[in-house]
Structure formats: structure tokens, C-alpha cells
Design an enzyme around this catalytic site. Sequence first.
Site, PDB file in Angstrom:
ATOM      1  N   LYS A 121       5.014  -6.263  53.696  1.00 40.92           N
ATOM      2  CA  LYS A 121       5.515  -4.731  53.525  1.00 40.92           C
ATOM      3  C   LYS A 121       3.914  -4.351  54.750  1.00 40.92           C
ATOM      4  O   LYS A 121       5.049  -4.420  55.990  1.00 40.92           O
ATOM      5  CB  LYS A 121       5.616  -3.758  52.974  1.00 40.92           C
ATOM      6  CG  LYS A 121       6.227  -3.172  53.590  1.00 40.92           C
ATOM      7  CD  LYS A 121       7.178  -1.174  53.097  1.00 40.92           C
ATOM      8  CE  LYS A 121       5.627  -0.582  52.693  1.00 40.92           C
ATOM      9  NZ  LYS A 121       5.892   0.972  52.160  1.00 40.92           N
ATOM     10  N   ASP A 139      11.234  -1.448  54.619  1.00 43.19           N
ATOM     11  CA  ASP A 139      10.165  -0.087  53.382  1.00 43.19           C
ATOM     12  C   ASP A 139      11.414   0.652  52.819  1.00 43.19           C
ATOM     13  O   ASP A 139      12.950   0.004  53.126  1.00 43.19           O
ATOM     14  CB  ASP A 139       9.803   0.929  54.593  1.00 43.19           C
ATOM     15  CG  ASP A 139      10.332   1.768  55.131  1.00 43.19           C
ATOM     16  OD1 ASP A 139      12.325   1.820  55.427  1.00 43.19           O
ATOM     17  OD2 ASP A 139      10.135   3.256  55.533  1.00 43.19           O
TER      18      ASP A 139
END
Length: 249
Positions: A121, A139
Site C-alpha cells: 500500500k 487502504d
Amino acid sequence: MARKRRARRMARVLTETHPDAHCELDHGNALQLAVATILSAQCTDKRVNEVTPKLFARYPTAADYAAADRAELEQLIKPTGFFRNKTTSLINLGQALVERYDGEVPGRLTDLVTLPGIGRKTANVILGNAFDVPGITVDTHFQRLVRRWEWTDETDPVKIEHAVGALIEKRDWTMLSHRVIFHGRRVCHARKPACGACTLASLCPAYGTGPTDPTAAKLLKGPRARDLAAAAGVDPDLVPAQAAAADVP
Ligand code: SF4
């Protein structure tokens, strides 16, 4: 095909809804963004942005983190929480960058994910925002929204990334991520989404998850809350002053 068409229409609405979408972590280069992203774990971006000006001034290079005095670094980042673990990550990151990349943050996913404290991420955030390489940031907001929108049924972040990547043109990935996350923070909240004041209402399979009457406008958050209400065809005066002044989560 129907899913792809609907996803792209929703993406276009999001572009109009959130013209101000951007990476909410303040940074001036890839190293600063990597550091800010590490600090953002379990912490609001706003809090991170309060801490980073002093931090970036004190530690301008990877070598500075590598050689940091642990107690001093801990004190500086303490307001972001989990500061001992985060201090370890920052020092280890600095050391790895110095040892393996001449102190520079590399611009490839395969290299970034080998660095301490940098998961997939974070790597995508860095690629998209510091290197202009399109990346999808999965997220918690992104995950919740694309599942609500039935863009994918996947639960694994990497599978979500690939599924959404197949729906949306690559060049749009980075900005799409910002817009989805903006929507998740300001409109489509986890517990009470503002369905009655949402620009996506007519395209959203989860419409009705939150209140659908115009008073949903009071659930909107952030400095553009009134604009968001107006864009959804709702009277902006229904947005209370404190909602417009509220910090986004
Ligand atoms: S209609 Fe409701 S569930 Fe759908 S995106 Fe808008 S706020 Fe979220």
C-alpha cells in the site's frame, strides 16, 4: 462490461465531486512521503502533518534517519502513536536506503516492498505521488467503498488492487485512489454513509446503507461539505457549521 461501464461512470462523478482530491500527507520528496506514510499507520493524516515539518527539517536525508538518536526521534514522532515501532521502522528504513540504494528511495514496486516499514500500500502511494507511476492505494476506505459499489467481491488488498485495475484505465489509478479515499472520509463513512447527500446515489448499489433523506447532509465532513451537498442537489444550509469545520478521519 456492465460493471466496467458503471465503475467508469462512478469514477467520472468522483472526479467532479472531489476536484481537490490529493495525497493528504504533506511531503516534498519521495523520502518525506515514505516517512509520512509510515507515521500515518493508526494515525490521522492531520496529526502526521503537524509532526512532519519539524521532523523533515531535522532529518533531511536517509542517512540522517540511519544515524538518528532513538530517544530524540521518538520524542519528535510521539504524537502519531506507536512511536517506538515507528522509530524502529524509520531508522531501519534509513539504513536500508543508505546500504542498498545510495540513500535514494527507489522508484520500483519490487524494490520498495523490500524496504522496512514499506508494504504494498505504501509503495503504491510513493509510486503514484512521488514518481508519477500509476498506483492504486487500497487502504481501509478504498476497500470499503469499492466493495460497497460492487466493483469487486475480493477481500484481499492485492486482489482488490488487480480487480479495480482491470476496471479503470491505468493513467487514472493514482487520482482515482485519492478521490475514492476522499469520498470515504467525507461522504461514504463506515458506519453512517451520507447516502441522501451523495453524488453517487443513482449509481450506487449500496444506496440506503445510510439515511437517504436530505438531512444526511449533516453527515458530510470537511471544509467542502457545503459544496458536496450542493453537488448532490441538497440544500447546503442543511450542513451544520461544525460538520464543515470537522476534521476528516
Ligand atoms: S450512496 Fe451511500 S453507500 Fe453509496 S457511495 Fe453514496 S454514501 Fe456511499
